[in-house]
Write an enzyme that holds these catalytic residues in place. Structure first.
Site, mmCIF file in Angstrom:
data_model
loop_
_atom_site.group_PDB
_atom_site.id
_atom_site.type_symbol
_atom_site.label_atom_id
_atom_site.label_comp_id
_atom_site.label_asym_id
_atom_site.label_seq_id
_atom_site.Cartn_x
_atom_site.Cartn_y
_atom_site.Cartn_z
ATOM 1 N N ASP A 179 39.554 36.817 83.818
ATOM 2 C CA ASP A 179 40.714 36.091 83.327
ATOM 3 C C ASP A 179 41.859 36.274 84.334
ATOM 4 O OD1 ASP A 179 41.838 34.681 80.715
ATOM 5 O OD2 ASP A 179 43.297 36.245 81.221
ATOM 6 N N TYR B 181 52.405 34.433 82.690
ATOM 7 C CA TYR B 181 52.295 32.969 82.630
ATOM 8 C C TYR B 181 53.593 32.303 83.061
ATOM 9 C CZ TYR B 181 47.940 33.561 80.055
ATOM 10 O OH TYR B 181 46.650 33.891 79.700
ATOM 11 N N HIS C 189 34.172 32.925 77.009
ATOM 12 C CA HIS C 189 35.141 33.425 77.996
ATOM 13 C C HIS C 189 35.051 34.939 78.152
ATOM 14 C CE1 HIS C 189 38.945 33.451 80.213
ATOM 15 N NE2 HIS C 189 39.344 34.434 79.437
#
Length: 285
Positions: free
Chosen positions: A104, A211, A266
């Site tokens: 990730d 982010y 994921h």
């Protein structure tokens, strides 16, 4: 041979990272980089296997997470700062080079390190995140990927994402992990452990600042170019967040790349730990 798990605070790049360590002191260094919203614990199935194979394993809580330092500014979470943290860990370990493995967001850091610091990164493995330029192109031109990445846009809002995350005992974060993974992968005890990390002062805001920094300083992520060192992409093909073709497209940025798809979500290293460990050990040999 089994090795104990040690936990230490390691100075690097002007801050301190909490690092889980195992394996022989003289073994080749492997650095495991977790993603959002986890921590060093995301590698609990890999640390022992790699240590038993003779590697010295360091699995940090990256900056902003769990027990590591949490700088306050968004610009403290640019890809350059995140990569510098890892290079500082190599220095702290006395290692000229290392193998870096990332999942990730940790995979985004691994891509950047492998492309920009080939003299320090001997090999790299990335789990379920494409090359940054491939992801940027997909967000511009692939409506399916843009729809899957809605949360990245939501995280750009000030205060609200971290405020909502705290409600009902981190219910939203827990549900996001449960709903995007195979049944039984994350136990209530696992989620309780993660919740302790999320509840650390400033932790959730710092985690979301990764982010925010990626959006505000996108040109820095764009500096991730071609990767000349050997790199293995391991991809759970049932990823709820990323289109599977992004993995194959990422090979065009690798001079010595390989790709393995696994029938997982994921959270591939959680769901298929033995297969992931076998792939990593084979690749590192």
């Amino acid at each position: 041979m089994s090795y104990p798990l040690e936990q230490r605070l390691v100075p690097t790049n002007g801050l301190r990272l909490h690092v889980a360590q195992s394996g022989p002191e003289s073994g080749p260094l492997v650095v495991l980089l977790h993603g959002f919203p986890e921590g060093w614990y995301s590698w609990r199935y890999q640390i022992g296997a790699l240590a038993s194979a003779g590697y010295r394993v360091w699995a940090p809580d990256q900056r902003g997470y769990n027990l590591s330092d949490k700088p306050r500014r968004v610009r403290d979470y640019t890809i350059d700062a995140l990569a510098a943290d890892v290079l500082g860990l190599l220095d702290a370990a006395g290692a000229k080079t290392a193998v870096v493995v990332g999942h990730d967001w940790g995979a985004a850091v691994a891509w950047h390190l492998a492309a920009n610091y080939p003299e320090r990164i001997r090999r790299a493995a990335v789990l379920n995140v494409p090359h940054p330029q491939v992801l940027a192109q997909a967000l511009r031109h692939n409506p399916r990927q843009l729809a899957k990445s809605w949360y990245m846009l939501f995280f750009q809002l000030p205060w609200l994402p971290e405020g909502l995350a705290r409600l009902r005992g981190w219910w939203a974060a827990r549900q996001a992990m449960l709903r995007t993974s195979a049944k039984g992968v994350f136990s209530p005890e696992d989620l309780d452990d993660y919740s302790i990390g999320w509840a650390q002062p400033r932790a959730m805001r710092s985690m979301i600042n990764w982010y925010r920094a990626a959006a505000r300083y996108a040109s820095r992520l764009g500096k991730t170019g071609r990767v000349r060192v050997p790199l293995h992409i391991i991809w759970g093909e049932n990823d709820a967040f990323l289109e599977p073709e992004l993995a194959r497209a990422s090979l065009q940025y690798c001079e010595a790349g390989r790709l393995t798809y696994l029938p997982a979500s994921h959270w591939v290293q959680h769901e298929m730990p033995e297969e992931v460990n076998e792939l990593l050990l084979g690749f590192m040999r």
